[in-house]
Design a protein around this motif. Structure first.
Motif, PDB file in Angstrom:
ATOM      1  N   ALA A  99       0.831  -1.206   0.000  1.00 30.81           N
ATOM      2  CA  ALA A  99       0.000   0.000   0.000  1.00 30.81           C
ATOM      3  C   ALA A  99       0.863   1.254   0.000  1.00 30.81           C
ATOM      4  O   ALA A  99       0.517   2.266  -0.634  1.00 30.81           O
ATOM      5  CB  ALA A  99      -0.934  -0.003   1.196  1.00 30.81           C
ATOM      6  N   ALA A 100       2.008   1.209   0.687  1.00 32.45           N
ATOM      7  CA  ALA A 100       2.917   2.353   0.705  1.00 32.45           C
ATOM      8  C   ALA A 100       3.613   2.524  -0.643  1.00 32.45           C
ATOM      9  O   ALA A 100       3.862   3.658  -1.084  1.00 32.45           O
ATOM     10  CB  ALA A 100       3.950   2.171   1.809  1.00 32.45           C
ATOM     11  N   ARG A 101       3.883   1.424  -1.312  1.00 29.52           N
ATOM     12  CA  ARG A 101       4.573   1.472  -2.606  1.00 29.52           C
ATOM     13  C   ARG A 101       3.615   1.820  -3.750  1.00 29.52           C
ATOM     14  O   ARG A 101       4.021   2.442  -4.739  1.00 29.52           O
ATOM     15  CB  ARG A 101       5.239   0.128  -2.866  1.00 29.52           C
ATOM     16  CG  ARG A 101       6.094   0.089  -4.124  1.00 29.52           C
ATOM     17  CD  ARG A 101       6.769  -1.258  -4.272  1.00 29.52           C
ATOM     18  NE  ARG A 101       7.419  -1.378  -5.579  1.00 29.52           N
ATOM     19  CZ  ARG A 101       7.969  -2.499  -6.045  1.00 29.52           C
ATOM     20  NH1 ARG A 101       7.964  -3.607  -5.286  1.00 29.52           N
ATOM     21  NH2 ARG A 101       8.536  -2.522  -7.237  1.00 29.52           N
ATOM     22  N   TYR A 102       2.337   1.427  -3.605  1.00 27.60           N
ATOM     23  CA  TYR A 102       1.333   1.669  -4.648  1.00 27.60           C
ATOM     24  C   TYR A 102       0.130   2.389  -4.036  1.00 27.60           C
ATOM     25  O   TYR A 102      -0.986   1.859  -4.027  1.00 27.60           O
ATOM     26  CB  TYR A 102       0.900   0.342  -5.267  1.00 27.60           C
ATOM     27  CG  TYR A 102       2.029  -0.433  -5.906  1.00 27.60           C
ATOM     28  CD1 TYR A 102       2.389  -0.208  -7.233  1.00 27.60           C
ATOM     29  CD2 TYR A 102       2.733  -1.393  -5.190  1.00 27.60           C
ATOM     30  CE1 TYR A 102       3.427  -0.911  -7.839  1.00 27.60           C
ATOM     31  CE2 TYR A 102       3.784  -2.106  -5.775  1.00 27.60           C
ATOM     32  CZ  TYR A 102       4.120  -1.853  -7.099  1.00 27.60           C
ATOM     33  OH  TYR A 102       5.150  -2.546  -7.680  1.00 27.60           O
ATOM     34  N   PRO A 103       0.325   3.601  -3.542  1.00 29.29           N
ATOM     35  CA  PRO A 103      -0.752   4.282  -2.806  1.00 29.29           C
ATOM     36  C   PRO A 103      -1.980   4.610  -3.642  1.00 29.29           C
ATOM     37  O   PRO A 103      -3.078   4.789  -3.083  1.00 29.29           O
ATOM     38  CB  PRO A 103      -0.071   5.555  -2.293  1.00 29.29           C
ATOM     39  CG  PRO A 103       1.058   5.789  -3.264  1.00 29.29           C
ATOM     40  CD  PRO A 103       1.538   4.422  -3.646  1.00 29.29           C
TER      41      PRO A 103
END
Length: 374
Positions: A99-103
């Motif tokens: 989720a942090a890498r593909y917000p």
């Protein structure tokens, strides 16, 4: 387009299908978010497809699931809504990493209290927040292996406005044996599958990671209410959507379905008591589901799985007396469906076997006693 009947579908290798040689395909490492979104057209904040993923203690598998979603090459935006039900094996942390890498793509729903233990399905939390008009389903221990899976399914939905379900075959990977096989391959081209086949094959007709459906907002609440107390979700979700319109099949095995994965439903249905409890709960759930769908065409197809689970439940115990008790209890579970119709279906096998078993135990001894007294 030809529609495949229940009888035709029944002849297809559904589980334990055609063995496959070579290594099991795995998704590649995903591209960065900007590269994925660069191919999208239209309003990037309005995804066409919502990927719905349920995870619980899938730490060994969840990366492959997410990578399979992110490998999709589409011209339309998509989102990944992944629900974690308080995993304790690192699944949640992996989801947070993605989720942090593909917000702009990965949207986590992270529970603080386990919802399944309270008989609440993850779909209850996912449906209100998903924005796509097409929902593509995959649990966290399964994964996709073809980059055009979503593109092909959306194209078929666009070509057939009456379609509410679209799916394809799968590679089934047996964790216990390490072997994989091709399942649910009905034909070598696009076909329609009858609602009777989807319902009659009891969830085995559609591999869960192959299943996508058209969102019909007016039916969402009714859909979830219709199987709220069911012991499994997949069968009822597939059946409900199949009753709404047409079911489309295409021939490419674009996913891997794990069997006997750690913590999965298939790994839990081993003990006799658990199986009988499941069969009893399915009888009751099908009865309630039919009450909520009886106004739809083809809803009487539910008598096929009802007959199946009733027969299994009655014949499971070794004791004839316990079989008779299960028979009576199974009939008593029906509050909405026609009991006499069920009894007509089972008369030729279940009732005959019940009576025959009792006679085999009683009649020979009685005959011996009569001969001795004579």
């Amino acid at each position: 387009m030809l529609e495949l009947s229940y009888a035709r579908a029944l002849a297809t290798p559904l589980m334990d299908g055609t063995p496959q040689s070579g290594p099991l395909p795995v998704p590649p490492a995903p591209a960065e978010e900007a590269a994925i979104m660069a191919e999208w057209e239209g309003d990037l904040s309005a995804p066409r497809v919502s990927v719905m993923c349920f995870a619980f203690n899938h730490g060994d598998y969840i990366r492959m699931a997410l990578d399979g979603f992110l490998m999709q090459r589409t011209r339309f935006p998509f989102e990944i809504v992944v629900h974690d039900d308080v995993s304790t094996d690192g699944t949640r942390e992996i989801i947070e990493e993605y989720a942090a890498r593909y917000p702009n793509i990965v949207r986590p729903i992270l529970q603080d209290v386990n919802q399944y233990s309270q008989h609440i399905w993850p779909i209850t939390f996912c449906m209100p927040v998903m924005r796509g008009d097409i929902i593509a389903y995959c649990e966290g221990d399964d994964y996709w292996i073809k980059p055009d899976k979503l593109a092909r399914q959306v194209a078929l939905f666009d070509a057939y406005p009456e379609a509410t379900v679209c799916f394809h075959p799968a590679l089934e990977f047996n964790e216990a044996t390490g072997e994989h096989s091709l399942i649910c391959r009905y034909a070598d081209s696009v076909k329609k599958i009858s609602a009777e086949a989807v319902i009659g094959l009891r969830g085995a007709s559609i591999p869960s990671p192959a299943f996508s459906f058209r969102r019909v907002d007016a039916t969402v609440d009714a859909m979830m209410a219709s199987y709220r107390g069911a012991p499994i979700m997949d069968f009822f979700l597939q059946s409900y959507m199949a009753l709404q319109g047409e079911t489309l099949y295409y021939e490419d095995a674009a996913c891997v379905y794990r069997r006997n994965a750690k913590g999965s439903w298939t790994s839990q249905q081993q003990e006799s008591e658990a199986e009988q409890r499941y069969q009893r709960d399915m009888i009751s759930a099908i009865d309630v589901f039919h009450a909520n769908t009886r106004h739809m065409p083809h809803s009487d197809s539910l008598y096929i799985p009802l007959y199946h689970y009733f027969k299994q439940y009655v014949m499971a115990p070794a004791s004839p007396m316990q079989r008779l008790a299960n028979f009576r209890q199974g009939v008593a579970l029906l509050s909405h469906m026609d009991r006499s119709r069920l009894l007509r279906l089972v008369r030729q096998d279940v009732m005959t076997r019940l009576i025959g078993t009792r006679r085999r135990r009683v009649t020979p001894d009685s005959a011996v006693q009569k001969r001795k007294s004579a």
